[in-house]
Design a protein around this motif. Structure first.
Motif, short mmCIF file in Angstrom:
data_model
loop_
_atom_site.label_atom_id
_atom_site.label_comp_id
_atom_site.label_asym_id
_atom_site.label_seq_id
_atom_site.Cartn_x
_atom_site.Cartn_y
_atom_site.Cartn_z
N ALA A 36 -4.20 -10.87 -4.43
CA ALA A 36 -2.94 -10.43 -3.82
C ALA A 36 -1.85 -10.29 -4.87
CB ALA A 36 -2.52 -11.42 -2.73
N ALA A 37 -1.80 -11.20 -5.84
CA ALA A 37 -0.79 -11.11 -6.90
C ALA A 37 -1.00 -9.87 -7.75
CB ALA A 37 -0.83 -12.37 -7.76
N PHE A 38 -2.25 -9.59 -8.15
CA PHE A 38 -2.52 -8.39 -8.94
C PHE A 38 -2.28 -7.12 -8.12
CE2 PHE A 38 -4.99 -11.10 -11.89
CZ PHE A 38 -4.41 -10.66 -13.07
N GLY A 39 -2.68 -7.12 -6.86
CA GLY A 39 -2.46 -5.95 -6.01
C GLY A 39 -0.97 -5.69 -5.79
N GLY A 40 -0.21 -6.75 -5.54
CA GLY A 40 1.24 -6.59 -5.38
C GLY A 40 1.90 -6.08 -6.64
N GLY A 41 1.47 -6.57 -7.79
CA GLY A 41 2.01 -6.08 -9.05
C GLY A 41 1.68 -4.62 -9.28
N ARG A 42 0.47 -4.22 -8.90
CA ARG A 42 0.07 -2.82 -9.07
C ARG A 42 0.87 -1.90 -8.16
NH1 ARG A 42 -4.77 -0.96 -11.31
NH2 ARG A 42 -5.12 1.23 -10.88
N LEU A 43 1.19 -2.36 -6.96
CA LEU A 43 1.96 -1.54 -6.02
C LEU A 43 3.44 -1.47 -6.40
CD1 LEU A 43 0.44 -2.66 -2.61
CD2 LEU A 43 0.12 -0.47 -3.76
N LEU A 44 3.99 -2.51 -6.96
CA LEU A 44 5.43 -2.57 -7.21
C LEU A 44 5.86 -2.07 -8.58
CD1 LEU A 44 6.19 -6.03 -5.58
CD2 LEU A 44 6.62 -3.76 -4.63
N ARG A 45 4.96 -2.02 -9.54
CA ARG A 45 5.37 -1.63 -10.89
C ARG A 45 5.50 -0.11 -11.00
NH1 ARG A 45 -0.28 -3.15 -12.90
NH2 ARG A 45 -1.34 -1.14 -12.89
N PRO A 46 6.43 0.33 -11.85
CA PRO A 46 6.53 1.77 -12.06
C PRO A 46 5.44 2.25 -13.01
CG PRO A 46 8.18 0.62 -13.35
CD PRO A 46 7.49 -0.41 -12.51
N VAL A 47 4.90 3.43 -12.76
CA VAL A 47 3.86 4.00 -13.59
C VAL A 47 4.40 5.30 -14.19
CG1 VAL A 47 1.50 4.88 -13.65
CG2 VAL A 47 2.09 3.00 -12.12
N VAL A 48 4.80 5.22 -15.47
CA VAL A 48 5.31 6.38 -16.18
C VAL A 48 4.60 6.43 -17.53
CG1 VAL A 48 7.38 7.54 -17.01
CG2 VAL A 48 7.54 6.01 -15.05
#
Length: 135
Positions: A36-48
């Motif tokens: 859940a921590a890794f999934g939440g980080g993947r959803l919330l971080r910007p990808v540029v």
């Protein structure tokens, strides 16, 4: 009360496996928490993605040349000798505690001198091989 063959063993086995089920449940909760921590980080971080971000980062310096570097083995030998003597010095603290206890003085003293003798032989061997000479 009537006797049922195997009833005692079944009860003990279920209690035995119940304790393992608690461990398994705790491991599952831990894995879900990390996921859940890794999934939440993947959803919330910007990808540029940019070309600069895709470069290999090495201590703030742009990488130049090949990735292969020759390392001197003697640094590892010094580190290994340090670890050996650091661990051995940790064994001296319990020895001092046992040495102070009544009835263990002479035996503990002889054992520690044997232990220190092994250390001295190892250090003498390293010195004779020239490992300790900084060149």
């Amino acid at each position: 009360m009537t006797y049922v063959p195997g009833h005692q063993q079944t009860t003990l086995a279920s209690e035995y496996f119940q304790s393992y089920s608690v461990v398994g449940l705790l491991a599952l909760v831990g894995v879900l928490f990390v996921a859940a921590a890794f999934g939440g980080g993947r959803l919330l971080r910007p990808v540029v993605p940019t070309p600069e971000k895709l470069l290999t980062y090495e201590c703030g310096v742009d990488p130049v040349g090949e990735g292969w570097a020759h390392t001197q083995v003697r640094y590892y030998v010094y580190a290994f000798l340090y670890v050996i003597f650091a661990v051995d010095s940790i064994f001296l603290f319990p020895w001092a505690t046992v040495f102070a206890a009544p009835g263990y003085g002479a035996t503990t003293l002889v054992e520690m001198f044997i232990f220190l003798g092994f250390l001295a032989v190892g250090l003498l061997y390293a010195w004779k091989k020239g490992v300790l000479a900084w060149a």
